[in-house]
Design a protein around this motif. Structure first.
Motif, PDB file in Angstrom:
ATOM      1  N   SER A  40       0.942  -1.239   0.151  1.00 48.78           N
ATOM      2  CA  SER A  40      -0.476  -0.311  -0.180  1.00 48.78           C
ATOM      3  C   SER A  40       1.052   1.543  -0.307  1.00 48.78           C
ATOM      4  CB  SER A  40      -0.777  -0.094   1.299  1.00 48.78           C
ATOM      5  OG  SER A  40      -1.929  -0.894   0.906  1.00 48.78           O
ATOM      6  N   THR A  71      -7.061   1.763  15.508  1.00 47.86           N
ATOM      7  CA  THR A  71      -8.008   1.135  14.504  1.00 47.86           C
ATOM      8  C   THR A  71      -7.991   0.662  12.722  1.00 47.86           C
ATOM      9  OG1 THR A  71      -8.388   3.321  13.937  1.00 47.86           O
ATOM     10  CG2 THR A  71      -9.828   3.073  15.392  1.00 47.86           C
ATOM     11  N   ILE A  73      -9.607   1.521   9.758  1.00 46.89           N
ATOM     12  CA  ILE A  73     -10.621   2.434   8.994  1.00 46.89           C
ATOM     13  C   ILE A  73     -10.170   2.477   7.593  1.00 46.89           C
ATOM     14  CG2 ILE A  73     -11.230   5.028   8.102  1.00 46.89           C
ATOM     15  CD1 ILE A  73     -11.141   5.241  11.187  1.00 46.89           C
ATOM     16  N   THR A  74      -8.937   2.469   7.044  1.00 46.87           N
ATOM     17  CA  THR A  74      -8.404   2.561   5.594  1.00 46.87           C
ATOM     18  C   THR A  74      -8.452   0.988   5.669  1.00 46.87           C
ATOM     19  OG1 THR A  74      -6.969   4.464   6.246  1.00 46.87           O
ATOM     20  CG2 THR A  74      -6.261   3.516   4.175  1.00 46.87           C
ATOM     21  N   ARG A  77     -12.261  -0.181   4.792  1.00 50.79           N
ATOM     22  CA  ARG A  77     -13.022   0.719   3.422  1.00 50.79           C
ATOM     23  C   ARG A  77     -11.650  -0.109   1.948  1.00 50.79           C
ATOM     24  NH1 ARG A  77     -16.622   3.225   1.393  1.00 50.79           N
ATOM     25  NH2 ARG A  77     -16.052   4.994  -0.437  1.00 50.79           N
ATOM     26  N   LEU A  78     -10.296  -0.568   2.450  1.00 52.45           N
ATOM     27  CA  LEU A  78      -9.987  -1.824   1.244  1.00 52.45           C
ATOM     28  C   LEU A  78     -10.690  -2.188   1.103  1.00 52.45           C
ATOM     29  CD1 LEU A  78      -5.856  -0.124   2.069  1.00 52.45           C
ATOM     30  CD2 LEU A  78      -7.187   0.562  -0.290  1.00 52.45           C
ATOM     31  N   ILE A  81     -14.284  -1.691  -0.656  1.00 55.06           N
ATOM     32  CA  ILE A  81     -14.182  -1.038  -2.194  1.00 55.06           C
ATOM     33  C   ILE A  81     -13.160  -1.667  -3.384  1.00 55.06           C
ATOM     34  CG2 ILE A  81     -14.317   1.196  -1.816  1.00 55.06           C
ATOM     35  CD1 ILE A  81     -11.030   1.691  -2.546  1.00 55.06           C
ATOM     36  N   GLY A  82     -13.135  -2.896  -2.314  1.00 51.45           N
ATOM     37  CA  GLY A  82     -12.410  -4.465  -3.591  1.00 51.45           C
ATOM     38  C   GLY A  82     -11.287  -4.020  -4.307  1.00 51.45           C
ATOM     39  N   CYS A  83     -10.480  -3.690  -3.059  1.00 54.80           N
ATOM     40  CA  CYS A  83      -9.225  -3.780  -2.821  1.00 54.80           C
ATOM     41  C   CYS A  83      -8.258  -4.167  -1.305  1.00 54.80           C
ATOM     42  CB  CYS A  83      -8.466  -2.569  -3.173  1.00 54.80           C
ATOM     43  SG  CYS A  83      -6.238  -1.672  -3.837  1.00 54.80           S
ATOM     44  N   GLU A  85      -6.173  -4.963   1.147  1.00 60.31           N
ATOM     45  CA  GLU A  85      -5.097  -4.831   2.031  1.00 60.31           C
ATOM     46  C   GLU A  85      -4.019  -6.553   2.267  1.00 60.31           C
ATOM     47  OE1 GLU A  85      -2.677  -1.168   4.042  1.00 60.31           O
ATOM     48  OE2 GLU A  85      -4.455  -2.300   4.323  1.00 60.31           O
ATOM     49  N   ASP A  91      -4.654   2.316  11.651  1.00 59.20           N
ATOM     50  CA  ASP A  91      -4.615   3.422  10.940  1.00 59.20           C
ATOM     51  C   ASP A  91      -3.169   3.892  11.783  1.00 59.20           C
ATOM     52  OD1 ASP A  91      -6.672   3.568   9.448  1.00 59.20           O
ATOM     53  OD2 ASP A  91      -7.769   3.827  11.031  1.00 59.20           O
ATOM     54  N   ILE A  92      -3.130   3.893  12.863  1.00 60.90           N
ATOM     55  CA  ILE A  92      -2.138   4.779  14.172  1.00 60.90           C
ATOM     56  C   ILE A  92      -0.529   3.635  13.365  1.00 60.90           C
ATOM     57  CG2 ILE A  92      -0.418   4.469  16.249  1.00 60.90           C
ATOM     58  CD1 ILE A  92      -3.121   6.013  16.291  1.00 60.90           C
ATOM     59  N   ARG A  94       0.265   2.229  10.720  1.00 64.77           N
ATOM     60  CA  ARG A  94       0.386   3.368   9.122  1.00 64.77           C
ATOM     61  C   ARG A  94       1.081   4.485   9.015  1.00 64.77           C
ATOM     62  NH1 ARG A  94      -2.921   1.667   4.847  1.00 64.77           N
ATOM     63  NH2 ARG A  94      -4.210   0.720   5.673  1.00 64.77           N
ATOM     64  N   ALA A  95       0.849   5.315   9.871  1.00 61.15           N
ATOM     65  CA  ALA A  95       1.656   6.369  10.387  1.00 61.15           C
ATOM     66  C   ALA A  95       3.137   6.118  10.609  1.00 61.15           C
ATOM     67  CB  ALA A  95       1.007   7.420  11.529  1.00 61.15           C
TER      68      ALA A  95
END
Lengths: 301, 301
Positions: A40, A71, A73-74, A77-78, A81-83, A85, A91-92, A94-95
Motif C-alpha cells: 500500500s 483502528t 478504518i483505511t 475501506r480498502l 472497495i475491492g482492494c 490489503e 491507522d496509527i 500506518r503512520a
C-alpha cells in the motif's frame, strides 16, 4: 552490553521481560528484516515495528503485530472497495510506516529506525539486520510463494519443501555490537525465517563464536510454541525439537534454555551444548517473561 | 453528450446541479491533473478525487476535498510523531488513494479512474486530462514553490510572479469526447491552474472551436468566488474579471455565464463573446446549483 537477536513474536515477548531487568541503554536488539517489503505504498518492516512497539509499550500483544487499540478504518475501506490489503495495517500503525518509508528513502533503514526509536522514547539500540532489500521465497507443494502470501493468504497451510532467501550485507554496527557484548541472547523466534537470516550475514557466526551466546528454544516437545517454525525446520531437514535448534546453533552456542517440559532432553543436549538451562519458557504473563529474562541474565558468566 | 471541463472546487459545485438534470450516461467530465503527485506513498489526484466523490455523493462539500464525515487518525498521528503530512488525507480518502495508486501502476491513471468511478456507481465518464505526470511551479516573491506548498504551507499568501507548468499529452478519448459533444461546459474553476492546463493539451483548443462552448465565470467583480485564482490571473497579466476570463477563452467561447452582480459588464463582454448569460452563480445551495445548471443547459442551441 547485551545484544538480542530478534524476530517478530517470541523474542519480543522475552524483550518485555528483559527491558524490566536490563538497563535499556545497555541493550542492543538486532532485528530480522528478511520479509520487509512495500505494501500500500509504504515500507513494511514487520519485525522492526513489533520490536519498536514492544520497547515503547504500545505493542498489540495479542497479535504481536501493530499498535494496541488501533483502528482499521483505511484497511477496512480498502476491503470494502475491492482492494483488500494483504497485511492488516492499522491507522496509527500506518503512520509509523509512512514515516519510516520517508525517513528510509532519505537516510536508509537503520537511521530511520534509530530516529523512530528515539522519538518513541526507546533508550535501547534497535538495528535492522541489513539495509539491503532481501528476498524470501517459500517453496511449497502449491508452488513458490512470497513469504506474506504463504503466511497470510494461505495461512501457513501449504506443505513447505524449501525456504530460499537472498544473502544481504549486515547493517553497520552489527558485528561491533556482538563483539562489544558480554553476551548475545537469541530469542525464541523462528530459527529458519527470523534467526538464520541474521546468522547468514557475513561475519555474524564468526563474531558469535567469540561471544557468550545463550539461545531460548522456540520449540517445546516436537512443535513450535507459536507460528509455522516446525514446517520451515522440517523443510530444511532440521529436527523439530530443542535438539534440532541446538544443532543449528552448535558452532557458537554456549547455553540453551529449554522448557521444563523438555527436561528429559538435557543429557542429549549436553552432548551438543556446554550448558543447558531448564525453566518455564511459556511466556503467557509478565511474571514468566521477567523470570525467564532473569534466569538468562543470571546464567551469563 | 455534454462534456464538462473541471478543476477541484467551483466546477464540482456546478456538477452537483448538472447531475440532477443531465442523464449521467450522457455526461463526460475531463478533469485537471496538473497538481497530481505522490504524498505519503500514495498518488494524490485531488481534483479527480473531488469529482469522483462529488459524482458519488460522498464529497466533503465544506472543503471540496476528501470524504464527508471522514476521520483523520493516520494524518493526526503523523503530526504527533513529527512527520506532518502536507495534504490532509482522511482515513477513508486514503483507501481511495491507495487503490488508485495500485490500479494506476497496473493500468494507467485513466483506466484506474474508470474502474474507481464504476465501483462508486458513477454512470458518467470521468477522464483525467492526461496520463502523464505534469509539473507546476509557482514563481513567487519568496522563490519558486511547488503548487501544494504555495497553496497549503504558505496558504496562498506569497505574491505570485508567474505560473509555469509542463506540457503533457491528452489522455485517450478527450478530443473525441469534445468532438462528440453537443456542448462543452467550462465550469467556474481556476482559469490558470485548472482550465488552462486542459486547454493547453494538444488539439483541445482546436476541438473546442468546432463545438458549442459555454463557460461559467469564476470571477465576480474583480475577485474570485473562491481560492487564489485572482493571484494567478494577475501574475499572467490576465484582467481579474469576467472580461479577463472571456479574453482567455475568446477563440472558442460561444457563451459566457456571469453573475447577476456583473450585469454591468454585459455590453463589454458582448464585444468579445457572442452570447452573455446573466444569472445567480453563487452556488451556496443545491437550488442555485440546479438553476445554474438548467440555465446553462437551456442556453445550448
Amino acid at each position: 552490553m547485551i545484544t538480542v537477536l530478534s524476530g517478530g513474536t517470541g523474542t519480543p515477548k522475552l524483550l518485555q521481560g528483559i527491558k524490566e531487568i536490563v538497563n535499556p541503554e545497555e541493550l542492543t536488539i538486532i532485528v530480522n528484516t528478511l520479509e520487509n517489503d512495500y505494501f500500500s505504498g509504504v515500507y513494511v518492516s514487520a519485525d522492526l515495528d513489533t520490536v519498536l512497539y514492544t520497547m515503547s509499550d504500545i505493542i498489540n500483544d495479542e497479535l504481536w503485530y501493530g499498535v494496541k487499540g488501533d483502528t482499521f478504518i483505511t484497511h477496512e475501506r480498502l476491503e470494502e472497495i475491492g482492494c483488500p490489503e494483504l497485511l492488516r495495517i492499522g491507522d496509527i500503525d500506518r503512520a509509523t510506516k509512512i514515516q519510516k518509508t520517508q525517513l528510509m528513502e532519505k537516510y536508509g533503514l537503520a537511521k530511520a529506525c534509530e530516529i523512530q526509536a528515539r522519538n518513541m522514547g526507546i533508550k535501547s539500540k534497535i538495528i535492522p539486520m541489513s539495509e539491503e532489500q532481501s528476498d524470501i521465497k517459500i517453496v511449497s507443494d502449491i508452488g513458490e510463494l512470497e513469504f506474506h502470501d504463504f503466511l497470510i493468504k494461505h495461512q501457513s497451510k501449504p506443505e513447505v519443501l524449501d525456504v530460499k532467501f537472498s544473502k544481504v550485507s549486515p547493517a553497520e554496527g552489527i558485528i561491533e555490537a556482538i563483539n562489544n557484548s558480554r553476551a548475545v541472547i537469541i530469542g525464541p523466534s523462528n530459527p529458519v525465517t527470523s534467526i538464520l537470516p541474521i546468522l547468514s550475514l557475513e561475519g555474524v557466526r564468526e563474531a558469535l563464536k567469540n561471544t557468550y551466546v545463550v539461545a531460548v528454544s522456540p520449540i517445546i516437545g516436537c512443535d513450535a510454541v507459536s507460528g509455522p517454525a516446525s514446517k520451515f525446520m522440517n523443510a530444511l531437514g532440521i529436527e523439530v525439537s530443542s535438539v534440532g535448534v541446538a544443532q543449528l546453533y552448535e558452532d557458537f552456542l554456549d547455553n540453551i534454555v529449554i522448557d521444563d517440559k523438555d527436561s528429559n532432553m538435557e543429557s542429549q543436549l549436553k552432548q551438543i551444548i556446554n550448558k543447558v538451562t531448564i525453566t518455564n519458557t511459556i511466556m503467557n504473563n509478565l511474571g514468566v517473561k521477567k523470570n525467564l529474562a532473569q534466569t538468562i541474565i543470571d546464567s551469563i558468566p
